[in-house]
Structures are given as C-alpha cells and as structure tokens.
Write a protein that holds these residues in place. Structure first.
Motif, PDB file in Angstrom:
ATOM      1  N   GLY A  55       3.057   5.828 -45.344  1.00 25.55           N
ATOM      2  CA  GLY A  55       2.834   6.181 -46.740  1.00 25.55           C
ATOM      3  C   GLY A  55       3.507   7.510 -47.018  1.00 25.55           C
ATOM      4  O   GLY A  55       3.332   8.284 -47.629  1.00 25.55           O
ATOM      5  N   ALA A  56       4.015   8.252 -45.979  1.00 20.84           N
ATOM      6  CA  ALA A  56       5.078   9.414 -46.295  1.00 20.84           C
ATOM      7  C   ALA A  56       6.431   8.847 -46.486  1.00 20.84           C
ATOM      8  O   ALA A  56       7.587   7.982 -46.083  1.00 20.84           O
ATOM      9  CB  ALA A  56       5.062   9.960 -44.896  1.00 20.84           C
ATOM     10  N   ASP A  57       6.860  10.893 -46.642  1.00 19.88           N
ATOM     11  CA  ASP A  57       8.896  10.525 -47.263  1.00 19.88           C
ATOM     12  C   ASP A  57       9.252  11.150 -46.357  1.00 19.88           C
ATOM     13  O   ASP A  57       9.420  12.272 -45.582  1.00 19.88           O
ATOM     14  CB  ASP A  57       8.604  10.742 -48.368  1.00 19.88           C
ATOM     15  CG  ASP A  57      10.256  11.879 -48.885  1.00 19.88           C
ATOM     16  OD1 ASP A  57      10.990  11.270 -48.473  1.00 19.88           O
ATOM     17  OD2 ASP A  57      10.118  12.739 -50.111  1.00 19.88           O
ATOM     18  N   PRO A  58      10.284   9.785 -45.432  1.00 19.74           N
ATOM     19  CA  PRO A  58      11.044  11.140 -44.491  1.00 19.74           C
ATOM     20  C   PRO A  58      12.187  11.420 -44.155  1.00 19.74           C
ATOM     21  O   PRO A  58      12.759  11.722 -43.799  1.00 19.74           O
ATOM     22  CB  PRO A  58      11.595   9.141 -43.942  1.00 19.74           C
ATOM     23  CG  PRO A  58      11.468   8.299 -44.812  1.00 19.74           C
ATOM     24  CD  PRO A  58      10.439   8.941 -45.403  1.00 19.74           C
ATOM     25  N   THR A  59      12.511  11.969 -45.501  1.00 21.45           N
ATOM     26  CA  THR A  59      13.433  13.144 -45.394  1.00 21.45           C
ATOM     27  C   THR A  59      12.791  13.966 -46.541  1.00 21.45           C
ATOM     28  O   THR A  59      13.655  15.097 -46.625  1.00 21.45           O
ATOM     29  CB  THR A  59      13.875  12.243 -47.618  1.00 21.45           C
ATOM     30  OG1 THR A  59      12.743  12.837 -48.355  1.00 21.45           O
ATOM     31  CG2 THR A  59      14.501  11.512 -47.315  1.00 21.45           C
ATOM     32  N   THR A  60      11.086  14.670 -46.166  1.00 23.52           N
ATOM     33  CA  THR A  60      10.504  15.897 -45.928  1.00 23.52           C
ATOM     34  C   THR A  60      10.990  16.554 -44.749  1.00 23.52           C
ATOM     35  O   THR A  60      11.092  15.641 -43.684  1.00 23.52           O
ATOM     36  CB  THR A  60       9.433  15.675 -46.050  1.00 23.52           C
ATOM     37  OG1 THR A  60       8.582  14.661 -47.425  1.00 23.52           O
ATOM     38  CG2 THR A  60       8.584  16.796 -46.400  1.00 23.52           C
ATOM     39  N   ILE A  98       7.194   6.532 -40.357  1.00 24.70           N
ATOM     40  CA  ILE A  98       6.702   7.485 -41.308  1.00 24.70           C
ATOM     41  C   ILE A  98       6.842   7.149 -42.773  1.00 24.70           C
ATOM     42  O   ILE A  98       5.697   7.579 -43.171  1.00 24.70           O
ATOM     43  CB  ILE A  98       7.950   8.867 -41.537  1.00 24.70           C
ATOM     44  CG1 ILE A  98       8.413   9.719 -40.421  1.00 24.70           C
ATOM     45  CG2 ILE A  98       8.249   9.048 -42.236  1.00 24.70           C
ATOM     46  CD1 ILE A  98       9.403  10.061 -40.485  1.00 24.70           C
ATOM     47  N   GLN A  99       7.507   5.397 -43.360  1.00 30.15           N
ATOM     48  CA  GLN A  99       7.495   5.039 -44.176  1.00 30.15           C
ATOM     49  C   GLN A  99       6.272   4.191 -44.392  1.00 30.15           C
ATOM     50  O   GLN A  99       5.297   4.197 -45.305  1.00 30.15           O
ATOM     51  CB  GLN A  99       8.628   4.130 -44.382  1.00 30.15           C
ATOM     52  CG  GLN A  99       9.393   4.875 -45.169  1.00 30.15           C
ATOM     53  CD  GLN A  99      11.096   4.242 -45.832  1.00 30.15           C
ATOM     54  OE1 GLN A  99      10.911   3.785 -46.305  1.00 30.15           O
ATOM     55  NE2 GLN A  99      11.875   4.681 -44.784  1.00 30.15           N
ATOM     56  N   ASP A 127       3.865  14.455 -39.158  1.00 36.00           N
ATOM     57  CA  ASP A 127       4.409  15.786 -39.026  1.00 36.00           C
ATOM     58  C   ASP A 127       5.128  16.083 -37.414  1.00 36.00           C
ATOM     59  O   ASP A 127       6.236  16.128 -37.682  1.00 36.00           O
ATOM     60  CB  ASP A 127       3.492  17.350 -38.655  1.00 36.00           C
ATOM     61  CG  ASP A 127       3.994  18.911 -38.331  1.00 36.00           C
ATOM     62  OD1 ASP A 127       5.520  18.353 -38.487  1.00 36.00           O
ATOM     63  OD2 ASP A 127       3.408  19.351 -37.692  1.00 36.00           O
ATOM     64  N   LEU A 128       4.221  15.642 -36.792  1.00 29.47           N
ATOM     65  CA  LEU A 128       4.849  14.800 -35.411  1.00 29.47           C
ATOM     66  C   LEU A 128       6.333  13.835 -35.340  1.00 29.47           C
ATOM     67  O   LEU A 128       7.391  14.315 -34.800  1.00 29.47           O
ATOM     68  CB  LEU A 128       4.418  14.260 -34.147  1.00 29.47           C
ATOM     69  CG  LEU A 128       3.169  15.647 -33.531  1.00 29.47           C
ATOM     70  CD1 LEU A 128       1.899  14.525 -32.530  1.00 29.47           C
ATOM     71  CD2 LEU A 128       4.305  16.414 -33.087  1.00 29.47           C
ATOM     72  N   LEU A 129       6.394  13.093 -36.481  1.00 28.34           N
ATOM     73  CA  LEU A 129       7.374  12.257 -36.872  1.00 28.34           C
ATOM     74  C   LEU A 129       8.171  12.429 -37.359  1.00 28.34           C
ATOM     75  O   LEU A 129       8.833  12.106 -36.846  1.00 28.34           O
ATOM     76  CB  LEU A 129       6.281  10.705 -37.574  1.00 28.34           C
ATOM     77  CG  LEU A 129       5.085  10.126 -36.452  1.00 28.34           C
ATOM     78  CD1 LEU A 129       4.885   9.895 -37.989  1.00 28.34           C
ATOM     79  CD2 LEU A 129       5.850   9.253 -35.746  1.00 28.34           C
ATOM     80  N   GLY A 130       7.837  13.933 -38.266  1.00 27.00           N
ATOM     81  CA  GLY A 130       8.397  14.350 -38.924  1.00 27.00           C
ATOM     82  C   GLY A 130      10.115  14.657 -37.667  1.00 27.00           C
ATOM     83  O   GLY A 130      11.254  14.787 -37.868  1.00 27.00           O
TER      84      GLY A 130
END
Ligand SMILES: [Fe+2]
Ligand SMILES: [Fe+2]
Length: 261
Positions: A149-154, A145-146, A89-92
């Motif tokens: 394993g997370a989606d950076p477009t979120t 983020i990638q 969440d912080l990275l996003g």
C-alpha cells in the motif's frame, strides 16, 4: 580505438610532494608555522558534531500510506506489532539502489565499448544480462512496495542516503576518462553492498511472515551472488593483466534468465 594512454603509463602526474623538493620544503615549513602545536585531539570537533546530530531533524521521514485497501491492508495487518514503515523504507532503499544499478551497468557498457579488452574479460551480453537483472529487481521491489500500500515513487530516507552514497560510484562510471577496469572497481562496491542488503531484506521478509516476498528476494539474492562472483573474477583478471600476468580464472557465465521473469 581506445585511448592509447593507459592510467598506469608514466605521465605528467605532479601530485606527489617528491615532484618538487624545493616547494615541498616550503610546504612543510608553512604547515609547521601554521600549526605550531599539532594535536590529534579531535574532542572539541567531536562534541560539536554530536551536539548537532542530537538537535537536527532526520534526513527524511516516511509518508502516510498511499492506499490501505484490500491486500495492502491485510499485509500491513500481518506485520502488525512491527514497524511496517521501517520495512517499506528498506524496500524503498533497495528500489533506489537497483535503479542506480541499472544506470551503473549502462555506464559500464560505455566503458566496455570504449575499451580494447583481452582474455578473461566479460562479453557485452554478460554485462547486458546483469543490467537486465538489476532492472527486474527494481520491478520486483516496485510491486512489493505497492502490495504494502505504499508509493514506490517516494524517496524514502534510506533511499536518499543510499542515493548519496552511490553518487561517487556514478561519478566514476560516468567519467569519460575512466577505464573499464576502473568502472569494475566501482561496480564491485555496489555489488558487495547489494548482496548484503538483499540477504538482509530476504531475512526480514521471512521474519515478517511474507513468505512469497521472501522467496522472491531470495531469488534476487542468488542472482546478486552471480553478479558479485562475475565482477570479482573480471576485476581480478583485469588487475592481473595490468601487472603483466595471464588471467588466472575465467569469469563464470551468468545463467540465462528464466522464461517469464
Ligand atoms: Fe542489484
Ligand atoms: Fe547486482
């Protein structure tokens, strides 16, 4: 040629109550009649706001992981026991802020090109350099983020919040009437927040054992330090010049980007 009228020139500003003694008396009388017993007790409103806050859903939530294979899996395992989603969440949030940062500097370049600037102002190349670093920071976060394993477009909840907070800054910078100095004031708010946030992110990445990520974030923080120092100096010079003083300090030139960065 820029607009010959400066915001600090005398103009038709009628916002102050002193502009019309007659109407101001009427306004005060109406206010007294409308609220005969003024009170600073906000407890009823406060209680209602707290009650709402306890019953509503959060601004957003985190999605399930986009991919839990290979490196992403081992990385999430590595920070096991801590809340990986809170870190993502912080990275996003930072990703959203850096993306906005690029837009803020793009808008500042418009303010720059429309202005007739004097001594102590930045060069266009200095502003472009910072804009490019904001873009590099965005890309750095995109990859981080990638890796998890997370989606950076979120749009993560914190990204949403920081986007709303930044709307005022974008509003100032994209206003055709705003001067370069007014744009710098908005940019300063962004750079101050950015510096604190990168510092926090680098610290957390280190605590989570993500040493490579922490080193990258520390590097970004160093660059953000330079942004902040430059913006502070340029703004200080600009407001000094508005008052009628000579520039006291020349902003330091940002370092040239490292090859391959
Ligand atoms: Fe930034
Ligand atoms: Fe910055």
């Amino acid at each position: 040629m820029s607009n010959p009228t400066k915001p600090t020139d005398i103009g038709p500003n009628r916002t102050g109550i002193g502009t019309s003694p007659l109407h101001s008396k009427e306004a005060i009388k109406s206010a007294e009649e409308g609220v005969p017993n003024p009170s600073f007790d906000t407890s009823a409103h406060h209680a209602s706001a707290v009650s709402w806050a306890r019953s509503v859903s959060p601004i957003g939530t985190m999605p399930p992981p986009a991919s839990m294979k290979g490196a992403a899996k081992s990385m999430v395992q590595a920070i096991k026991g801590k809340h990986a989603t809170a870190f993502i969440d912080l990275l996003g949030e930072r990703l959203a802020f850096e993306r906005t940062g690029v837009r803020l500097y793009e808008a500042l370049l418009c303010r720059f090109d429309a202005a007739d600037l004097g001594e102590g102002s930045p060069t266009r190349a200095q502003l472009e350099h910072i804009r490019n670093e904001e873009l590099q920071h965005f890309d750095l976060l995109n990859k981080a983020i990638q890796k998890l394993g997370a989606d950076p477009t979120t749009v993560t909840p914190s990204a949403d919040v920081t986007g709303v907070a930044g709307m005022g800054l974008l509003g100032v910078l994209s206003d055709a009437r705003a001067t370069f100095t007014e744009g710098l004031k908005a940019i300063l708010i962004a750079e101050l927040a950015d510096n604190d946030a990168w510092n926090s992110l680098a610290h957390i990445a280190k605590q989570l054992g993500q040493d490579d990520m922490a080193a990258d974030f520390r590097q970004a923080l160093e660059e953000e330090h330079e942004h902040l120092a430059s913006v502070r100096a340029w703004l200080d010079n600009a407001v000094q010049a508005q008052i009628g003083f000579e520039p006291q300090a020349v902003a330091p030139a940002p370092e040239q980007p490292q090859p391959g960065v």
